[in-house]
Design a protein around this motif. Structure first.
Motif, PDB file in Angstrom:
ATOM      1  N   ASP A 154       0.739  -1.325   0.027  1.00 25.08           N
ATOM      2  CA  ASP A 154       0.014  -0.062   0.075  1.00 25.08           C
ATOM      3  C   ASP A 154       0.814   1.456   0.118  1.00 25.08           C
ATOM      4  OD1 ASP A 154      -1.873   1.749   0.210  1.00 25.08           O
ATOM      5  OD2 ASP A 154      -2.622   1.235   2.104  1.00 25.08           O
ATOM      6  N   GLU A 155       1.095   1.970  -1.103  1.00 25.84           N
ATOM      7  CA  GLU A 155       1.842   2.840  -1.226  1.00 25.84           C
ATOM      8  C   GLU A 155       3.410   2.843  -0.630  1.00 25.84           C
ATOM      9  OE1 GLU A 155       1.008   5.442  -3.054  1.00 25.84           O
ATOM     10  OE2 GLU A 155      -1.279   5.634  -3.313  1.00 25.84           O
ATOM     11  N   PRO A 156       4.105   1.650  -1.174  1.00 28.94           N
ATOM     12  CA  PRO A 156       5.248   1.347  -0.169  1.00 28.94           C
ATOM     13  C   PRO A 156       6.321   2.146  -0.653  1.00 28.94           C
ATOM     14  CG  PRO A 156       4.874  -0.048  -2.108  1.00 28.94           C
ATOM     15  CD  PRO A 156       3.434   0.693  -2.089  1.00 28.94           C
ATOM     16  N   THR A 192       1.536 -13.916  -5.278  1.00 32.18           N
ATOM     17  CA  THR A 192       0.685 -12.871  -5.722  1.00 32.18           C
ATOM     18  C   THR A 192       0.901 -11.502  -5.176  1.00 32.18           C
ATOM     19  OG1 THR A 192      -1.040 -14.544  -6.086  1.00 32.18           O
ATOM     20  CG2 THR A 192      -1.914 -12.282  -6.413  1.00 32.18           C
ATOM     21  N   LEU A 193       1.001 -10.459  -6.055  1.00 27.13           N
ATOM     22  CA  LEU A 193       1.394  -8.840  -5.661  1.00 27.13           C
ATOM     23  C   LEU A 193       0.241  -8.079  -5.901  1.00 27.13           C
ATOM     24  CD1 LEU A 193       3.304  -6.815  -4.809  1.00 27.13           C
ATOM     25  CD2 LEU A 193       4.368  -8.879  -4.368  1.00 27.13           C
ATOM     26  N   ILE A 194      -0.344  -7.360  -5.044  1.00 24.87           N
ATOM     27  CA  ILE A 194      -1.238  -6.249  -5.200  1.00 24.87           C
ATOM     28  C   ILE A 194      -0.498  -4.845  -4.912  1.00 24.87           C
ATOM     29  CG2 ILE A 194      -3.426  -5.246  -4.834  1.00 24.87           C
ATOM     30  CD1 ILE A 194      -4.620  -7.831  -4.402  1.00 24.87           C
ATOM     31  N   LEU A 195      -0.158  -3.951  -5.768  1.00 21.35           N
ATOM     32  CA  LEU A 195       0.366  -2.778  -5.506  1.00 21.35           C
ATOM     33  C   LEU A 195      -0.438  -1.450  -5.834  1.00 21.35           C
ATOM     34  CD1 LEU A 195       3.080  -1.070  -5.319  1.00 21.35           C
ATOM     35  CD2 LEU A 195       3.482  -1.267  -7.740  1.00 21.35           C
ATOM     36  N   ALA A 196      -0.681  -0.820  -4.684  1.00 24.05           N
ATOM     37  CA  ALA A 196      -1.639   0.326  -4.750  1.00 24.05           C
ATOM     38  C   ALA A 196      -0.661   1.639  -4.596  1.00 24.05           C
ATOM     39  CB  ALA A 196      -2.392   0.537  -3.325  1.00 24.05           C
ATOM     40  N   THR A 197      -0.719   2.319  -5.644  1.00 23.28           N
ATOM     41  CA  THR A 197       0.309   3.406  -5.802  1.00 23.28           C
ATOM     42  C   THR A 197      -0.376   4.749  -6.612  1.00 23.28           C
ATOM     43  OG1 THR A 197       2.446   4.001  -6.721  1.00 23.28           O
ATOM     44  CG2 THR A 197       1.282   2.458  -7.996  1.00 23.28           C
ATOM     45  N   HIS A 198       0.417   5.698  -6.237  1.00 23.17           N
ATOM     46  CA  HIS A 198       0.096   7.112  -6.924  1.00 23.17           C
ATOM     47  C   HIS A 198       0.955   7.521  -8.295  1.00 23.17           C
ATOM     48  CE1 HIS A 198      -2.719   8.175  -3.473  1.00 23.17           C
ATOM     49  NE2 HIS A 198      -3.200   8.606  -4.306  1.00 23.17           N
ATOM     50  N   ASP A 199       2.267   6.440  -8.135  1.00 24.07           N
ATOM     51  CA  ASP A 199       3.116   6.817  -8.823  1.00 24.07           C
ATOM     52  C   ASP A 199       2.989   6.451 -10.295  1.00 24.07           C
ATOM     53  OD1 ASP A 199       5.752   6.928 -10.042  1.00 24.07           O
ATOM     54  OD2 ASP A 199       6.785   6.987  -7.860  1.00 24.07           O
ATOM     55  N   LYS A 200       2.859   7.126 -11.209  1.00 20.07           N
ATOM     56  CA  LYS A 200       2.625   7.037 -12.557  1.00 20.07           C
ATOM     57  C   LYS A 200       3.848   6.430 -13.147  1.00 20.07           C
ATOM     58  CE  LYS A 200       1.158   9.588 -16.750  1.00 20.07           C
ATOM     59  NZ  LYS A 200       0.825  10.786 -17.281  1.00 20.07           N
ATOM     60  N   GLU A 201       5.292   6.896 -12.868  1.00 21.43           N
ATOM     61  CA  GLU A 201       6.144   6.292 -13.548  1.00 21.43           C
ATOM     62  C   GLU A 201       6.288   4.806 -13.266  1.00 21.43           C
ATOM     63  OE1 GLU A 201      11.029   7.031 -13.851  1.00 21.43           O
ATOM     64  OE2 GLU A 201       9.801   8.312 -12.739  1.00 21.43           O
ATOM     65  N   ILE A 202       5.900   4.322 -12.022  1.00 20.35           N
ATOM     66  CA  ILE A 202       6.161   3.044 -11.673  1.00 20.35           C
ATOM     67  C   ILE A 202       5.087   2.241 -12.458  1.00 20.35           C
ATOM     68  CG2 ILE A 202       5.704   1.341  -9.761  1.00 20.35           C
ATOM     69  CD1 ILE A 202       6.783   3.309  -7.883  1.00 20.35           C
ATOM     70  N   VAL A 203       3.902   2.650 -12.492  1.00 17.53           N
ATOM     71  CA  VAL A 203       2.768   1.685 -13.147  1.00 17.53           C
ATOM     72  C   VAL A 203       3.290   1.953 -14.453  1.00 17.53           C
ATOM     73  CG1 VAL A 203       0.576   1.898 -13.910  1.00 17.53           C
ATOM     74  CG2 VAL A 203       1.116   2.649 -11.570  1.00 17.53           C
ATOM     75  N   ASN A 204       3.589   2.641 -15.263  1.00 17.70           N
ATOM     76  CA  ASN A 204       3.857   2.939 -16.521  1.00 17.70           C
ATOM     77  C   ASN A 204       5.128   1.954 -17.055  1.00 17.70           C
ATOM     78  OD1 ASN A 204       1.717   4.476 -16.959  1.00 17.70           O
ATOM     79  ND2 ASN A 204       2.818   6.233 -17.267  1.00 17.70           N
ATOM     80  N   ASN A 205       6.078   1.871 -16.122  1.00 18.01           N
ATOM     81  CA  ASN A 205       7.194   0.915 -16.476  1.00 18.01           C
ATOM     82  C   ASN A 205       7.113  -0.314 -16.094  1.00 18.01           C
ATOM     83  OD1 ASN A 205      10.061   2.694 -17.414  1.00 18.01           O
ATOM     84  ND2 ASN A 205       8.868   3.967 -16.091  1.00 18.01           N
ATOM     85  N   LEU A 206       6.184  -0.599 -15.128  1.00 19.15           N
ATOM     86  CA  LEU A 206       5.859  -2.064 -14.815  1.00 19.15           C
ATOM     87  C   LEU A 206       5.194  -2.920 -16.139  1.00 19.15           C
ATOM     88  CD1 LEU A 206       4.769  -2.077 -11.261  1.00 19.15           C
ATOM     89  CD2 LEU A 206       6.823  -3.114 -12.264  1.00 19.15           C
ATOM     90  N   ASP A 207       4.460  -2.360 -16.820  1.00 18.42           N
ATOM     91  CA  ASP A 207       3.853  -3.092 -17.725  1.00 18.42           C
ATOM     92  C   ASP A 207       3.026  -4.325 -17.329  1.00 18.42           C
ATOM     93  OD1 ASP A 207       2.865  -3.016 -20.539  1.00 18.42           O
ATOM     94  OD2 ASP A 207       4.572  -4.608 -20.800  1.00 18.42           O
ATOM     95  N   LYS A 208       2.265  -4.291 -16.244  1.00 24.46           N
ATOM     96  CA  LYS A 208       1.450  -5.216 -15.410  1.00 24.46           C
ATOM     97  C   LYS A 208      -0.135  -4.785 -15.784  1.00 24.46           C
ATOM     98  CE  LYS A 208       4.928  -7.344 -13.978  1.00 24.46           C
ATOM     99  NZ  LYS A 208       5.500  -8.750 -14.176  1.00 24.46           N
ATOM    100  N   ARG A 209      -0.914  -5.452 -15.109  1.00 24.43           N
ATOM    101  CA  ARG A 209      -2.189  -5.448 -14.778  1.00 24.43           C
ATOM    102  C   ARG A 209      -2.658  -4.191 -14.338  1.00 24.43           C
ATOM    103  NH1 ARG A 209      -6.741  -9.371 -12.203  1.00 24.43           N
ATOM    104  NH2 ARG A 209      -8.484  -7.880 -12.434  1.00 24.43           N
TER     105      ARG A 209
END
Length: 227
Positions: A162-164, A189-206
Motif C-alpha cells: 500500500d503506497e510502499p 501474488t502481488l497487489i500494488l496500490a500506488t499513486h506513482d505514474k512512472e512506476i505503473v507505466n514502467n511495470l507493464d502489468k495489469r
C-alpha cells in the motif's frame, strides 16, 4: 484466488467508498491498483484483509469468505496475506531481526523455526548484514526492506503493498519495486496500490483504475490513466 462480488461500502448515509465492485485476482498475478486519493483503494485493502466488512456483497480469498470471518478466525486467515505500508510500521525499540521475528512470535511459532526463517528472509531482501540494526540506524529504503521481510516471513500467498514507495527517494523506490517484482516471480501474488505514474507505466502489468468508488478501467498490460 481473490474475488470481490458486487461489493459496496458505505459510511453513513451520504458517503460511498465503494460501489458495485467486481474484481478477481488469479494466483501469481501482479496487479497495480491506482486512483486518486479517496478513490477507494485503501477501502478495498481493508475489506480484503478483514479489517472492515462490506455493506453489500461478498469478498473471497481462496477458501475463505472474508466478510464472514469472526474475530477468532481473522488472525490465522491474515497469515495468508502480507501487508507493506508506506510508513513502514516498524517497532522502534526492536532491531531488524526482532522486528521480523515478532510477526512469527505473535503467531506462536517455535523459537527454533524463528531462528531459521528470519535470517533467510532478511538475506533475500538484502539485509543479512543488518540484523542487529535498529530502525533509526537504517535508511528509508532499508526500513521498507525490513517491512517487506516481515510481510514475507509467514510465506503468504499474497502481498499487498500500500503506497510502499511514498516516502522514498527515486533510487530506493526502484530498489523496492525490483524487490517486489522478484517476490512475484517466485510465485507470490502481488497487489500494488500506488499513486506513482512512472512506476505503473514502467511495470507493464495489469492496472485496475478506481474512480469515486468504482472500477473504471481494468487492463491486462495497462498504463496510469486518470481523467
Amino acid at each position: 484466488m481473490i474475488n470481490f462480488q458486487n461489493v459496496s461500502k458505505f459510511y453513513g448515509d451520504d458517503s460511498t467508498a465503494l460501489e458495485e465492485i467486481n474484481f478477481k485476482v488469479d494466483s501469481g498475478e501482479f496487479v497495480c491498483l491506482v486512483g486518486k486519493s479517496g478513490a477507494g483503494k485503501s477501502t478495498m485493502i481493508k475489506l480484503l484483509v478483514g479489517e472492515e466488512k462490506p455493506s453489500k456483497g461478498r469478498v473471497f480469498f481462496g477458501q475463505y469468505e472474508v466478510n464472514k470471518l469472526g474475530s477468532k478466525e481473522l488472525p490465522p486467515f491474515r497469515r495468508h496475506v502480507g501487508v507493506v505500508f508506506q510508513d513502514f510500521k516498524l517497532l522502534p525499540m526492536k532491531n531488524t531481526y526482532e522486528n521480523v521475528a515478532f510477526a512469527l512470535e505473535v503467531a506462536g511459532r517455535p523459537q527454533a523455526e524463528i531462528k531459521e526463517l528470519v535470517p533467510q528472509v532478511l538475506d533475500m531482501v538484502g539485509l543479512g548484514d543488518k540484523l542487529a540494526n535498529f530502525p533509526h540506524e537504517l535508511s528509508g529504503g532499508e526500513k521498507q526492506r525490513v517491512a517487506i521481510a516481515r510481510s514475507m516471513v509467514h510465506r503468504p500467498e499474497v502481498i499487498i503493498a500500500d503506497e510502499p514507495t511514498g516516502n522514498l527517494d527515486p533510487f530506493n523506490t526502484w530498489e523496492i519495486i525490483s524487490l517486489l517484482q522478484k517476490i512475484n516471480q517466485l510465485g507470490t501474488t502481488l497487489i500494488l496500490a500506488t499513486h506513482d505514474k512512472e512506476i505503473v507505466n514502467n511495470l507493464d502489468k495489469r492496472v485496475v483504475t478506481l474512480d469515486r468508488g468504482r472500477i473504471i478501467r481494468d487492463e491486462e498490460r495497462g498504463k496510469y490513466i486518470l481523467i
